[in-house]
Enzyme design. Structure first.
Site, PDB file in Angstrom:
ATOM      1  N   HIS A  17       0.739  -1.256  -0.072  1.00  0.00           N
ATOM      2  CA  HIS A  17      -0.028   0.034  -0.118  1.00  0.00           C
ATOM      3  C   HIS A  17       0.996   1.292   0.025  1.00  0.00           C
ATOM      4  O   HIS A  17       0.682   2.223  -0.718  1.00  0.00           O
ATOM      5  CB  HIS A  17      -0.798  -0.119   1.297  1.00  0.00           C
ATOM      6  N   LYS A  41     -16.256  -7.662   5.369  1.00  0.00           N
ATOM      7  CA  LYS A  41     -14.901  -8.332   6.051  1.00  0.00           C
ATOM      8  C   LYS A  41     -15.088  -7.771   7.486  1.00  0.00           C
ATOM      9  O   LYS A  41     -15.233  -6.410   7.684  1.00  0.00           O
ATOM     10  CB  LYS A  41     -13.637  -7.681   5.483  1.00  0.00           C
ATOM     11  N   ARG A  91      -2.632  -5.808  -8.130  1.00  0.00           N
ATOM     12  CA  ARG A  91      -1.539  -6.797  -7.999  1.00  0.00           C
ATOM     13  C   ARG A  91      -1.423  -7.949  -8.940  1.00  0.00           C
ATOM     14  O   ARG A  91      -0.226  -8.287  -9.299  1.00  0.00           O
ATOM     15  CB  ARG A  91      -1.708  -7.346  -6.458  1.00  0.00           C
ATOM     16  N   SER A 129      -2.980  -8.112   3.338  1.00  0.00           N
ATOM     17  CA  SER A 129      -3.292  -7.560   4.710  1.00  0.00           C
ATOM     18  C   SER A 129      -3.368  -9.053   5.268  1.00  0.00           C
ATOM     19  O   SER A 129      -2.907  -9.293   6.512  1.00  0.00           O
ATOM     20  CB  SER A 129      -4.321  -6.909   5.023  1.00  0.00           C
TER      21      SER A 129
HETATM   22  N1  COA Z   1      -0.313  -4.276  -1.817  1.00  0.00           N
HETATM   23  C1  COA Z   1      -0.667  -4.935  -1.000  1.00  0.00           C
HETATM   24  N2  COA Z   1      -2.040  -5.452  -0.749  1.00  0.00           N
HETATM   25  C2  COA Z   1      -2.977  -4.749  -1.521  1.00  0.00           C
HETATM   26  C3  COA Z   1      -2.639  -3.709  -2.419  1.00  0.00           C
HETATM   27  C4  COA Z   1      -1.245  -3.409  -2.650  1.00  0.00           C
HETATM   28  N3  COA Z   1      -0.841  -2.600  -3.269  1.00  0.00           N
HETATM   29  N4  COA Z   1      -3.857  -3.436  -2.686  1.00  0.00           N
HETATM   30  C5  COA Z   1      -4.587  -4.083  -2.117  1.00  0.00           C
HETATM   31  N5  COA Z   1      -4.232  -5.014  -1.427  1.00  0.00           N
HETATM   32  C6  COA Z   1      -4.971  -5.876  -0.624  1.00  0.00           C
HETATM   33  C7  COA Z   1      -5.440  -5.663   0.548  1.00  0.00           C
HETATM   34  O1  COA Z   1      -4.471  -5.745   1.690  1.00  0.00           O
HETATM   35  C8  COA Z   1      -6.615  -6.522   1.019  1.00  0.00           C
HETATM   36  O2  COA Z   1      -6.253  -7.484   1.326  1.00  0.00           O
HETATM   37  P1  COA Z   1      -7.226  -8.565   2.321  1.00  0.00           P
HETATM   38  O3  COA Z   1      -8.371  -8.869   1.716  1.00  0.00           O
HETATM   39  O4  COA Z   1      -6.130  -9.914   2.566  1.00  0.00           O
HETATM   40  O5  COA Z   1      -7.299  -7.725   3.390  1.00  0.00           O
HETATM   41  C9  COA Z   1      -7.179  -6.539  -0.466  1.00  0.00           C
HETATM   42  O6  COA Z   1      -6.017  -6.094  -1.324  1.00  0.00           O
HETATM   43  C10 COA Z   1      -8.141  -5.768  -0.957  1.00  0.00           C
HETATM   44  O7  COA Z   1      -8.617  -4.768   0.191  1.00  0.00           O
HETATM   45  P2  COA Z   1      -8.677  -3.317   0.196  1.00  0.00           P
HETATM   46  O8  COA Z   1      -7.935  -2.592  -0.700  1.00  0.00           O
HETATM   47  O9  COA Z   1      -8.690  -2.960   1.505  1.00  0.00           O
HETATM   48  O10 COA Z   1     -10.188  -2.822  -0.563  1.00  0.00           O
HETATM   49  P3  COA Z   1     -11.543  -3.350  -0.214  1.00  0.00           P
HETATM   50  O11 COA Z   1     -11.898  -4.379  -1.418  1.00  0.00           O
HETATM   51  O12 COA Z   1     -11.686  -4.327   0.926  1.00  0.00           O
HETATM   52  O13 COA Z   1     -12.386  -2.348  -0.214  1.00  0.00           O
HETATM   53  C11 COA Z   1     -13.211   0.119   0.889  1.00  0.00           C
HETATM   54  C12 COA Z   1     -12.371  -1.310   1.061  1.00  0.00           C
HETATM   55  C13 COA Z   1     -13.191   0.698   2.043  1.00  0.00           C
HETATM   56  C14 COA Z   1     -12.524   0.740  -0.522  1.00  0.00           C
HETATM   57  C15 COA Z   1     -14.601  -0.391   0.118  1.00  0.00           C
HETATM   58  O14 COA Z   1     -15.107  -1.374   0.671  1.00  0.00           O
HETATM   59  C16 COA Z   1     -15.347   0.774   0.122  1.00  0.00           C
HETATM   60  O15 COA Z   1     -15.490   1.628  -0.916  1.00  0.00           O
HETATM   61  N6  COA Z   1     -16.585   0.980   1.066  1.00  0.00           N
HETATM   62  C17 COA Z   1     -17.695   1.976   1.106  1.00  0.00           C
HETATM   63  C18 COA Z   1     -18.827   1.538   0.454  1.00  0.00           C
HETATM   64  C19 COA Z   1     -18.848   1.620  -0.653  1.00  0.00           C
HETATM   65  O16 COA Z   1     -18.865   2.765  -1.496  1.00  0.00           O
HETATM   66  N7  COA Z   1     -19.060   0.575  -1.516  1.00  0.00           N
HETATM   67  C20 COA Z   1     -19.277   0.497  -2.692  1.00  0.00           C
HETATM   68  C21 COA Z   1     -17.907   0.278  -3.653  1.00  0.00           C
HETATM   69  S1  COA Z   1     -18.268   0.027  -5.452  1.00  0.00           S
END
Ligand code: COA
Length: 160
Positions: A17, A41, A91, A129
């Site tokens: 990140h 989650k 990724r 993560s």
């Molecule tokens: N390097 C390492 N890991 C990465 C990464 C990177 N560059 N980019 C993403 N990841 C991983 C994260 O660690 C995470 O891993 P995990 O599932 O093992 O924990 C995974 O990829 C994706 O998670 P994250 O990037 O946190 O996004 P998410 O898909 O869980 O979304 C929000 C989180 C908060 C952005 C999303 O749920 C949201 O927008 N919520 C608000 C409600 C909303 O508007 N919803 C509609 C969306 S269309």
């Protein structure tokens, strides 16, 4: 002024990140790193902890980067921050379908907000993560994959 948001759960933030944040911050005048909730989650760390870890990890970084917690829809928060760009890290091919669906959905509801993708550095392509937490939970070393503050917090959490 070009403003972007980089949203995620950051449970916890990894060096993957941080790499995306560093690279995205060079493209915009202001970058908001938004710590949010994915309703599918359950998080290991509280929102306060996730924000604190990010702030600590980014303290020597550009003052154009700030960290905030948000609730509700991402699109609404992006508009509140007057941002018309959402940054996401990609990724591997396996991320594509999920990200494609979200980007399409977001465009459907806010035509003036673009999602842009930054390819993760090779070194972090396998990081997530969840995998970090799994290694830490079983006493493995996560050094080099996460900021020092996260290493410390994970040790504290799983020692209990
Ligand atoms: N390097 C390492 N890991 C990465 C990464 C990177 N560059 N980019 C993403 N990841 C991983 C994260 O660690 C995470 O891993 P995990 O599932 O093992 O924990 C995974 O990829 C994706 O998670 P994250 O990037 O946190 O996004 P998410 O898909 O869980 O979304 C929000 C989180 C908060 C952005 C999303 O749920 C949201 O927008 N919520 C608000 C409600 C909303 O508007 N919803 C509609 C969306 S269309």
């Amino acid at each position: 002024m070009k403003t972007a948001v980089y949203p995620g759960t950051f449970d916890p933030v990894t060096n993957g990140h941080i790499d995306i944040i560093e690279r995205a911050s060079k493209l915009f005048d202001r970058l908001y790193v938004l710590v949010g909730e994915n309703p599918q989650k359950e998080t290991t760390f509280t929102a306060e902890d996730r924000v604190e870890m990010l702030k600590n990890a980014l303290k020597k970084h550009s003052s154009r980067v700030s960290v905030e917690h948000f609730e509700g829809l991402l699109l609404d928060y992006a508009k509140k921050k007057r941002s018309n760009v959402i940054v996401r890290g990609l990724r591997a091919i396996s991320d594509f379908e999920y990200e494609f669906q979200r980007a399409q959905f977001n465009r459907e509801f806010a035509k003036d907000i673009e999602t842009i993708f930054i390819m993760t550095k090779d070194d972090y392509a396998f990081l997530s993560s969840s995998i970090i937490k799994e290694i830490a939970m079983f006493g493995g070393s996560v050094k080099g994959f996460v900021p020092e503050i996260v290493e410390k917090k994970l040790k504290e959490k799983f020692r209990k």
